[in-house]
Design an enzyme around this catalytic site. Structure first.
Site, PDB file in Angstrom:
ATOM      1  N   LYS A 116       2.705  48.823  99.732  1.00 36.01           N
ATOM      2  CA  LYS A 116       3.181  50.135 100.152  1.00 36.01           C
ATOM      3  C   LYS A 116       2.025  51.115 100.380  1.00 36.01           C
ATOM      4  O   LYS A 116       2.082  51.949 101.276  1.00 36.01           O
ATOM      5  CB  LYS A 116       4.160  50.686  99.122  1.00 36.01           C
ATOM      6  N   GLU A 200       4.575  59.989  95.437  1.00 37.42           N
ATOM      7  CA  GLU A 200       4.824  60.769  96.637  1.00 37.42           C
ATOM      8  C   GLU A 200       5.947  61.748  96.374  1.00 37.42           C
ATOM      9  O   GLU A 200       6.604  61.686  95.337  1.00 37.42           O
ATOM     10  CB  GLU A 200       5.143  59.844  97.831  1.00 37.42           C
ATOM     11  N   GLU A 275      11.489  51.167 107.905  1.00 32.02           N
ATOM     12  CA  GLU A 275      12.420  51.999 107.148  1.00 32.02           C
ATOM     13  C   GLU A 275      11.925  53.447 107.067  1.00 32.02           C
ATOM     14  O   GLU A 275      10.741  53.681 106.838  1.00 32.02           O
ATOM     15  CB  GLU A 275      12.567  51.454 105.716  1.00 32.02           C
ATOM     16  N   GLU A 288       8.594  52.108 104.520  1.00 25.86           N
ATOM     17  CA  GLU A 288       7.894  50.823 104.502  1.00 25.86           C
ATOM     18  C   GLU A 288       8.381  49.990 105.676  1.00 25.86           C
ATOM     19  O   GLU A 288       9.374  50.322 106.310  1.00 25.86           O
ATOM     20  CB  GLU A 288       8.169  50.065 103.196  1.00 25.86           C
ATOM     21  N   PHE A 348      27.488  48.739  87.442  1.00 28.64           N
ATOM     22  CA  PHE A 348      27.102  47.704  88.414  1.00 28.64           C
ATOM     23  C   PHE A 348      26.200  46.629  87.819  1.00 28.64           C
ATOM     24  O   PHE A 348      25.319  46.096  88.480  1.00 28.64           O
ATOM     25  CB  PHE A 348      26.428  48.329  89.643  1.00 28.64           C
TER      26      PHE A 348
HETATM   27  P1  ADP Z   1      12.029  48.977  98.097  1.00 28.31           P
HETATM   28  O1  ADP Z   1      10.904  48.284  98.801  1.00 28.31           O
HETATM   29  O2  ADP Z   1      12.011  48.716  96.617  1.00 28.31           O
HETATM   30  O3  ADP Z   1      13.350  48.763  98.725  1.00 28.31           O
HETATM   31  P2  ADP Z   1      11.730  51.576  99.428  1.00 28.31           P
HETATM   32  O4  ADP Z   1      10.451  52.257  99.534  1.00 28.31           O
HETATM   33  O5  ADP Z   1      12.229  50.882 100.649  1.00 28.31           O
HETATM   34  O6  ADP Z   1      11.694  50.546  98.202  1.00 28.31           O
HETATM   35  O7  ADP Z   1      12.817  52.610  98.917  1.00 28.31           O
HETATM   36  C1  ADP Z   1      14.103  52.237  98.554  1.00 28.31           C
HETATM   37  C2  ADP Z   1      14.993  53.457  98.433  1.00 28.31           C
HETATM   38  O8  ADP Z   1      14.499  54.388  97.502  1.00 28.31           O
HETATM   39  C3  ADP Z   1      15.129  54.256  99.706  1.00 28.31           C
HETATM   40  O9  ADP Z   1      16.142  53.755 100.508  1.00 28.31           O
HETATM   41  C4  ADP Z   1      15.474  55.634  99.186  1.00 28.31           C
HETATM   42  O10 ADP Z   1      16.830  55.702  98.840  1.00 28.31           O
HETATM   43  C5  ADP Z   1      14.694  55.726  97.934  1.00 28.31           C
HETATM   44  N1  ADP Z   1      13.395  56.387  98.137  1.00 28.31           N
HETATM   45  C6  ADP Z   1      12.197  55.789  98.301  1.00 28.31           C
HETATM   46  N2  ADP Z   1      11.212  56.703  98.434  1.00 28.31           N
HETATM   47  C7  ADP Z   1      11.787  57.918  98.344  1.00 28.31           C
HETATM   48  C8  ADP Z   1      11.303  59.279  98.394  1.00 28.31           C
HETATM   49  N3  ADP Z   1      10.024  59.560  98.557  1.00 28.31           N
HETATM   50  N4  ADP Z   1      12.214  60.276  98.278  1.00 28.31           N
HETATM   51  C9  ADP Z   1      13.513  60.001  98.106  1.00 28.31           C
HETATM   52  N5  ADP Z   1      14.017  58.771  98.052  1.00 28.31           N
HETATM   53  C10 ADP Z   1      13.181  57.728  98.162  1.00 28.31           C
END
Ligand code: ADP
Length: 668
Positions: A116, A200, A275, A288, A348
């Site tokens: 990431k 972040e 995403e 990501e 869940f």
């Molecule tokens: P993973 O690789 O574990 O799926 P992601 O980075 O894709 O992690 O994030 C998964 C979820 O977490 C996102 O869909 C969102 O709901 C939440 N999320 C991630 N980063 C943020 C952020 N900076 N602010 C708010 N929500 C976030």
């Protein structure tokens, strides 16, 4: 084109890939662990190779075993599906060295996007908008606190190697940064063997919207529109749709262009997903890139009419994309619901066991509606603790959003699963939720709409009337069937199924008398707020009961629990006893059994491993204080004291496997 492909995966995605291969005339090889020796993907494939014991680390994750299986069967290419080795650069390198084609992107793209921190830097260089924050790994608590201050609360602490929502914590103050840093690191280390985390900005009320990209090896990179995946629990998706009800053509084009730019920046090839999170003002930020097929890809396939797995295979074989960006059209609306073996009533938590009975919904009557079921199980399959507890993906497509949602609702009602806990009732209550139907989504949707967890959908009086009438009819039919059985005892009451009969439906302590009047193959049920006419041909012992209620098709879920009858519809479940008026009058005189008092016990909320116990016998604890940590499905769950008290006795020790509801300790 390839003659033979090995699928280095299991479950529904392996089955789904095999289907496309069959349609393309390509022979398939399945690999399987001991637990999966008779799994559906093994039976669907042309050949199967056993690759070791049940834990994935000893089978599906062992690169050498997969390569040996491909060599042994003469497979020319490997499709990795998602999870397992799909984003492992070492796997791709090993395949390259063995001269076997990897059906996915080049190794450089996987490495760049797999982390990431690196991918965020790369995205920023490609002028893709990223979430504000600090672009490097945090070293210690002091620098974490400093970065959090600079970024501004709330912040998100994230594992750089993260995936599947693991190793991620929201922190709204310094104390939460300290605890979040510790638990995110622990989770990252145990799940990914890499404890680097970064910080972040936490975007409030965000939507998760992602862009599907497709790139060939001849310089064409295009996008196939978006998927909205905001309905999440534990940062993991449960309901997805395409298109998003939020995006306008301008934002879609802007997000699409950035996704394509990022893919091009890493010389991407194959299918991939960029995403984003999108705030209330339609500002979007890169999260990501997933360099593989996604779980939720079917919604894109249904609105674009393209088979993504087919294009992954064609691109890997060197073919050119036969269409351009302007040829990509989004038609209608598609919704996907992930059917999980989990207990929505217990936050869940995963549930494991055998699918004792399993019925998938039939084809819809409406020709404009498609129902697609991507599943890797059938009746008798075991959902084991070794793998992801997803049972199936249920996907519907219709000309517009509400019709797709209604079709999903009907399909969920007609889905029969027994033997394990599942989330069908929860998914059904999302489909009827007014905010969901209005498309007013955010990733907090589940926490906000189900603040106390899912306790079963609230029953409207209309739904209750339907369920109670159906209960009376089922009892009437059962009595009729019993009356036809020979060898009855002398004096057993006669029952004429064609004559009206009175029944009393007991819902808890409440009595609801109903009169069932058979009429021309249907029943009229009186005694409630209004008379209902119900027609049903369904079999008495089936899991689902298709009915026609006042001319409207409705499918009910039916379960017998001893003398009790459990009925479900639209996420509402009730348990009733249906008695003759005499039996009801007698039942009213029975003593009521008091449930045992369990409030003094700390019970394990899920099957898992007791990792640590923080308290000892005789210790005084305050409400909210940490008592124990239970690990389940690689997630650490902290159990806390619900109120002040003194620990009287410890019942389980660290390292012990816990059953659900097993007592860990007891208060005075
Ligand atoms: P993973 O690789 O574990 O799926 P992601 O980075 O894709 O992690 O994030 C998964 C979820 O977490 C996102 O869909 C969102 O709901 C939440 N999320 C991630 N980063 C943020 C952020 N900076 N602010 C708010 N929500 C976030």
């Amino acid at each position: 084109m390839f003659n033979k492909i090995l699928i280095a995966n299991r479950g529904e995605i392996a089955c789904r890939i095999i289907k496309t291969c069959k349609r393309m005339g390509i022979a398939t090889v399945a690999v399987h662990s001991d637990a999966d020796a008779t799994a559906l993907h093994v039976r669907l494939a042309d050949e199967a190779v056993a690759i070791g014991p049940s834990p994935a680390a000893q089978s599906y994750l062992v690169i050498d075993k997969i390569i040996a299986a491909a060599r042994q069967t003469g497979a020319e290419a490997v499709h990795p599906g998602f999870g397992f080795l799909s984003e492992n650069p070492k796997f791709v390198e090993a395949l390259d060295a063995a001269g076997i084609v990897f059906i996915g992107p080049p190794v450089r793209a996987i490495s760049a996007m797999g982390d990431k921190i690196t991918s965020k830097k790369l995205a920023a260089e490609a002028r893709v908008s990223t979430v504000p924050g600090h672009p490097d790994a945090v070293d210690d608590e002091a620098s974490a606190l400093k970065i959090a201050d600079e970024t501004g609360y709330p912040v998100m602490i994230k594992a750089s190697a993260g995936g599947g929502g693991k190793g991620m914590r929201i922190a709204r103050n310094a104390a939460e940064v300290r605890e979040g840093l510790r638990s995110a690191r622990n989770e990252a280390r145990s799940s990914f063997g890499d404890e680097r985390v970064f910080i972040e900005k936490y975007i409030e009320q965000p939507r998760h919207i992602e862009i599907q990209v497709l790139a060939d090896a001849h310089g064409t990179t295009l996008h196939l529109g978006e998927r909205e995946c905001s309905i999440q629990r534990r940062h993991q998706k449960v309901v997805e749709e395409a298109p998003s009800p939020f995006l306008d053509p301008k934002t879609r084009a802007a997000m699409g262009a950035q996704a394509v730019a990022l893919a091009a920046a890493v010389d991407y090839r194959s299918a991939g997903t960029v995403e984003f999170i999108v705030d209330r003002n339609k500002n979007f930020y890169f999260l990501e890139m997933n360099t593989r097929i996604q779980v939720e890809h079917p919604v894109t396939e249904l609105v674009t009419g393209l088979d993504l797995v087919e294009w992954m295979i064609r691109i890997a074989a060197g073919e050119k994309l036969s269409f351009g960006q302007k040829d990509v059209k989004l038609n209608g609306w598609a919704v996907e619901a992930r059917v999980y073996a989990e207990d929505p009533l217990r936050d869940f938590m995963p549930s494991i066991g055998r699918l004792v009975r399993y019925r998938t919904p039939g084809s819809p009557e409406d020709a404009a509606v498609t129902v697609r079921i991507d599943s890797g199980v059938d009746e008798g399959s075991e959902i084991s603790m070794f793998y992801d507890p997803m049972i199936a993906k249920l996907v519907t497509h219709a000309p517009d959003r509400l019709r797709a949602i209604d079709a999903m609702q009907a399909a969920l009602d007609a889905y029969g699963i027994r033997g394990i806990n599942h989330n069908i009732a929860f998914l059904a209550s999302v489909m009827t939720n007014p905010r969901f139907r209005a498309g007013d989504l955010s990733t907090n949707f589940i926490t906000e709409e189900f603040p106390d967890g899912f306790q079963g959908a609230e029953a409207s009086e209309e739904t209750l009337e339907i369920l109670i009438a159906a209960a009376a009819i089922l009892q009437h039919r059962r009595a009729a069937q019993a009356a036809t059985i020979s060898g009855r005892m002398d004096g057993a009451p006669e029952f004429d199924a064609d004559k009206p009969a009175d029944w009393v439906v007991m819902l808890g302590q409440e009595l609801r008398p109903r009169r069932v009047v058979p009429a021309d193959g249907a029943y009229r049920v009186g005694g409630g707020s209004r008379e209902l006419s119900i027609e049903t041909e369904g079999r008495l012992h089936d899991l689902v009961l298709p009915c026609c209620i006042d001319g409207r098709p409705v499918t009910l879920q039916v379960d017998r629990r001893g003398p009790a009858l459990r009925l479900g519809y639209a996420g509402v479940e009730i348990e009733v006893l249906v008695l003759t008026p005499l039996a009801a009058a007698l039942a009213a005189r029975m003593p009521v059994k008091e449930p045992p008092d369990l409030s003094r016990f700390l019970l394990s909320p899920m099957p898992g491993l007791l990792m640590t116990l923080v308290v000892e016998e005789g210790q005084l604890v305050k409400a909210g204080e940490e008592l124990a940590v239970v690990e389940a499905m690689k997630m650490e769950n902290v159990l806390r004291a619900e109120r002040d008290g003194k620990v009287a006795k410890i019942h389980a020790g660290p390292g012990e496997s816990l059953a659900v509801d097993q007592a860990i300790l007891e208060f005075e």
